[in-house]
Design a protein around this motif. Structure first.
Motif, PDB file in Angstrom:
ATOM      1  N   VAL A 100       0.850  -1.199   0.000  1.00 30.02           N
ATOM      2  CA  VAL A 100       0.000   0.000   0.000  1.00 30.02           C
ATOM      3  C   VAL A 100       0.881   1.242   0.000  1.00 30.02           C
ATOM      4  CG1 VAL A 100      -1.751   1.299   1.268  1.00 30.02           C
ATOM      5  CG2 VAL A 100      -1.873  -1.211   1.185  1.00 30.02           C
ATOM      6  N   ARG A 101       1.901   1.229   0.869  1.00 32.72           N
ATOM      7  CA  ARG A 101       2.793   2.388   0.933  1.00 32.72           C
ATOM      8  C   ARG A 101       3.557   2.558  -0.373  1.00 32.72           C
ATOM      9  NH1 ARG A 101       0.013   5.037   3.554  1.00 32.72           N
ATOM     10  NH2 ARG A 101       1.574   6.569   2.920  1.00 32.72           N
ATOM     11  N   GLU A 102       3.923   1.452  -0.985  1.00 30.30           N
ATOM     12  CA  GLU A 102       4.624   1.491  -2.262  1.00 30.30           C
ATOM     13  C   GLU A 102       3.769   2.173  -3.323  1.00 30.30           C
ATOM     14  OE1 GLU A 102       6.830  -2.178  -3.902  1.00 30.30           O
ATOM     15  OE2 GLU A 102       5.024  -2.078  -5.161  1.00 30.30           O
ATOM     16  N   VAL A 103       2.468   1.863  -3.340  1.00 24.66           N
ATOM     17  CA  VAL A 103       1.554   2.457  -4.317  1.00 24.66           C
ATOM     18  C   VAL A 103       1.394   3.955  -4.063  1.00 24.66           C
ATOM     19  CG1 VAL A 103      -0.870   2.535  -5.040  1.00 24.66           C
ATOM     20  CG2 VAL A 103       0.313   0.336  -4.858  1.00 24.66           C
ATOM     21  N   VAL A 104       1.223   4.342  -2.807  1.00 23.62           N
ATOM     22  CA  VAL A 104       1.091   5.770  -2.486  1.00 23.62           C
ATOM     23  C   VAL A 104       2.349   6.531  -2.899  1.00 23.62           C
ATOM     24  CG1 VAL A 104       0.777   7.455  -0.639  1.00 23.62           C
ATOM     25  CG2 VAL A 104      -0.532   5.322  -0.607  1.00 23.62           C
ATOM     26  N   ASP A 105       3.502   5.953  -2.622  1.00 23.90           N
ATOM     27  CA  ASP A 105       4.763   6.606  -3.005  1.00 23.90           C
ATOM     28  C   ASP A 105       4.879   6.735  -4.519  1.00 23.90           C
ATOM     29  OD1 ASP A 105       5.431   6.762  -0.340  1.00 23.90           O
ATOM     30  OD2 ASP A 105       6.789   5.037  -0.373  1.00 23.90           O
ATOM     31  N   ARG A 106       4.425   5.726  -5.234  1.00 25.37           N
ATOM     32  CA  ARG A 106       4.476   5.758  -6.695  1.00 25.37           C
ATOM     33  C   ARG A 106       3.587   6.874  -7.239  1.00 25.37           C
ATOM     34  NH1 ARG A 106       7.505   4.757 -11.144  1.00 25.37           N
ATOM     35  NH2 ARG A 106       6.372   3.694 -12.819  1.00 25.37           N
ATOM     36  N   LEU A 107       2.384   6.992  -6.698  1.00 25.83           N
ATOM     37  CA  LEU A 107       1.492   8.075  -7.108  1.00 25.83           C
ATOM     38  C   LEU A 107       2.125   9.427  -6.813  1.00 25.83           C
ATOM     39  CD1 LEU A 107      -1.926   6.634  -5.868  1.00 25.83           C
ATOM     40  CD2 LEU A 107      -1.101   6.730  -8.234  1.00 25.83           C
ATOM     41  N   GLY A 108       2.871   9.506  -5.713  1.00 25.69           N
ATOM     42  CA  GLY A 108       3.536  10.745  -5.330  1.00 25.69           C
ATOM     43  C   GLY A 108       4.662  11.149  -6.263  1.00 25.69           C
ATOM     44  N   GLU A 109       5.117  10.216  -7.111  1.00 25.43           N
ATOM     45  CA  GLU A 109       6.129  10.564  -8.104  1.00 25.43           C
ATOM     46  C   GLU A 109       5.541  11.407  -9.227  1.00 25.43           C
ATOM     47  OE1 GLU A 109       7.857   6.997  -9.566  1.00 25.43           O
ATOM     48  OE2 GLU A 109       8.686   6.376  -7.627  1.00 25.43           O
ATOM     49  N   TRP A 110       4.232  11.287  -9.423  1.00 28.81           N
ATOM     50  CA  TRP A 110       3.579  11.978 -10.546  1.00 28.81           C
ATOM     51  C   TRP A 110       2.725  13.162 -10.106  1.00 28.81           C
ATOM     52  CZ3 TRP A 110       1.947   6.388 -11.280  1.00 28.81           C
ATOM     53  CH2 TRP A 110       2.932   5.658 -11.977  1.00 28.81           C
ATOM     54  N   ARG A 111       2.181  13.075  -8.901  1.00 28.03           N
ATOM     55  CA  ARG A 111       1.230  14.101  -8.455  1.00 28.03           C
ATOM     56  C   ARG A 111       1.525  14.483  -7.006  1.00 28.03           C
ATOM     57  NH1 ARG A 111      -3.419  12.942 -11.775  1.00 28.03           N
ATOM     58  NH2 ARG A 111      -4.662  14.451 -10.629  1.00 28.03           N
ATOM     59  N   ASP A 112       0.998  15.620  -6.573  1.00 30.14           N
ATOM     60  CA  ASP A 112       1.090  16.025  -5.161  1.00 30.14           C
ATOM     61  C   ASP A 112      -0.054  15.349  -4.408  1.00 30.14           C
ATOM     62  OD1 ASP A 112       3.343  17.618  -5.376  1.00 30.14           O
ATOM     63  OD2 ASP A 112       2.191  19.395  -5.944  1.00 30.14           O
ATOM     64  N   VAL A 113       0.286  14.352  -3.617  1.00 35.90           N
ATOM     65  CA  VAL A 113      -0.712  13.502  -2.986  1.00 35.90           C
ATOM     66  C   VAL A 113      -1.184  14.084  -1.656  1.00 35.90           C
ATOM     67  CG1 VAL A 113      -1.051  11.271  -1.849  1.00 35.90           C
ATOM     68  CG2 VAL A 113       0.051  11.384  -4.099  1.00 35.90           C
ATOM     69  N   GLU A 114      -2.491  14.140  -1.515  1.00 35.38           N
ATOM     70  CA  GLU A 114      -3.109  14.467  -0.216  1.00 35.38           C
ATOM     71  C   GLU A 114      -3.848  13.217   0.238  1.00 35.38           C
ATOM     72  OE1 GLU A 114      -6.742  17.198   1.436  1.00 35.38           O
ATOM     73  OE2 GLU A 114      -5.328  18.155   0.039  1.00 35.38           O
ATOM     74  N   GLU A 115      -3.364  12.625   1.319  1.00 32.53           N
ATOM     75  CA  GLU A 115      -3.796  11.286   1.735  1.00 32.53           C
ATOM     76  C   GLU A 115      -4.826  11.344   2.864  1.00 32.53           C
ATOM     77  OE1 GLU A 115      -1.478   7.482   3.747  1.00 32.53           O
ATOM     78  OE2 GLU A 115      -0.358   8.866   2.456  1.00 32.53           O
ATOM     79  N   HIS A 116      -5.883  10.540   2.722  1.00 32.60           N
ATOM     80  CA  HIS A 116      -6.913  10.438   3.763  1.00 32.60           C
ATOM     81  C   HIS A 116      -7.251   8.963   3.972  1.00 32.60           C
ATOM     82  CE1 HIS A 116      -7.746  14.789   3.485  1.00 32.60           C
ATOM     83  NE2 HIS A 116      -7.620  14.620   2.174  1.00 32.60           N
TER      84      HIS A 116
END
Length: 324
Positions: free
Chosen positions: A289-305
């Motif tokens: 799960v953390r790997e996926v969130v980090d991957r998304l963060g490579e492309w976009r500014d992630v705001e996590e909830h």
């Protein structure tokens, strides 16, 4: 093939991406127990320890256990004499431990206790003279294991409401129904309703067979999906509970994709997407799960909830032979 990652040009703002993470998600108590059983068996008996079938349906977990000394096989006859063997969390037919005993193999049963409960219910219903209608997916290891608890011909598989219409039991045939533990809650409800409508005499289990973790993860997806443009379900393609999470999201009107690792994400999927929901099947570890969130963060500014629908505190005891 995934499009290559391209850095955002200097000085150019990156698009925001809201990420809704479902809770509960990922490992359930039965999976935690099964993995620990293999690890403890390796520590107690030494490597290698054989495991009949994937201990849980997740390649990351299986590869990790292989690195620690587990060897995965599909049938017991692939296990050499005098080597310890673990049975997977999905359960096995009675013939498997019987054969292990005949060969005097050291074996540890990692069957999820909730699956074992279904096995005991099957035995009791047959002892009571009832034919069992089993709701499940043909060929799934849990279905094969449950069918193997009773004499051949004492159980009939149904997968859909349409299958119920094809059953040819008479009105006075003693019947019972049981279910696989990793099914869609909504689909199973419809099939059970069809069974009860067609065969009023049918007897069901006192408690729900679909496990708490499956139900909780589906409910969590129902919370995140309506507010998401895309739902990513982390899980294996042979994981029943993970496939059901994809179906649940799609029934909420949301696009959903099953991925095994972050590397499976195609950046093109994010075009026009402002909110991504993330969940993980019961066999997928939190690290993915953390790997996926980090991957998304490579492309976009992630705001996590994180959206929580239930708290899980279930813990299953380990087999006595590994705790002594």
């Amino acid at each position: 093939m995934n499009a290559p990652f391209q850095d955002t040009p200097a000085g150019q703002a990156r698009d925001a991406l809201t990420v809704l993470i479902a809770a509960p998600r990922g490992f359930c108590a039965g999976v935690d127990r099964a993995i620990e059983i293999v690890e403890r068996a390796i520590a107690k008996y030494g490597a290698p320890v054989y495991v009949r079938h994937e201990i849980v349906h997740n390649r990351f977990v299986v590869d990790d256990l292989k690195a620690k000394g587990a060897i995965f096989v599909e049938e017991l006859d692939e296990v050499p004499d005098d080597m310890p063997v673990v049975f997977s969390a999905h359960g096995v037919p009675k013939s498997v431990p019987e054969e292990a005993q005949r060969r005097e193999l050291t074996y540890v049963d990692a069957t999820c206790p909730l699956v074992s409960k279904v096995h005991r219910q099957a035995e009791r219903q047959v002892e009571a003279g009832r034919h069992i209608v089993f709701i499940g997916h043909k060929g799934h290891p849990e279905v094969i294991g449950t069918f193997g608890q009773v004499p051949e011909g004492q159980m009939t598989l149904v997968e859909t409401v349409e299958d119920v219409a094809d059953l040819d039991f008479t009105a006075d045939t003693p019947l019972a129904f049981l279910t696989q533990t990793t099914l869609s809650v909504d689909d199973t409800y419809k099939i059970v309703a069809a069974l009860k409508d067609r065969f009023p005499q049918i007897v069901g289990p006192k408690a729900e067979d679909i496990c708490y973790a499956t139900s909780n993860r589906q409910m969590a997806v129902k919370l995140i999906a309506p507010g998401s443009d895309l739902v990513l379900v982390i899980g294996a393609p042979n994981s029943s509970n993970s496939l059901r999470l994809v179906e649940v999201a799609e029934r909420c009107g949301t696009s959903a994709r099953l991925i095994q690792r972050a590397m499976d994400i195609d950046p093109a999927w994010l075009e026009g997407v402002g909110t991504v929901g993330i969940t993980a099947g019961a066999s997928a570890p939190e690290t993915l799960v953390r790997e996926v969130v980090d991957r998304l963060g490579e492309w976009r500014d992630v705001e996590e909830h994180t959206l929580v629908t239930a708290e899980e505190k279930m813990v299953f005891k380990l087999p006595r032979q590994l705790t002594a």
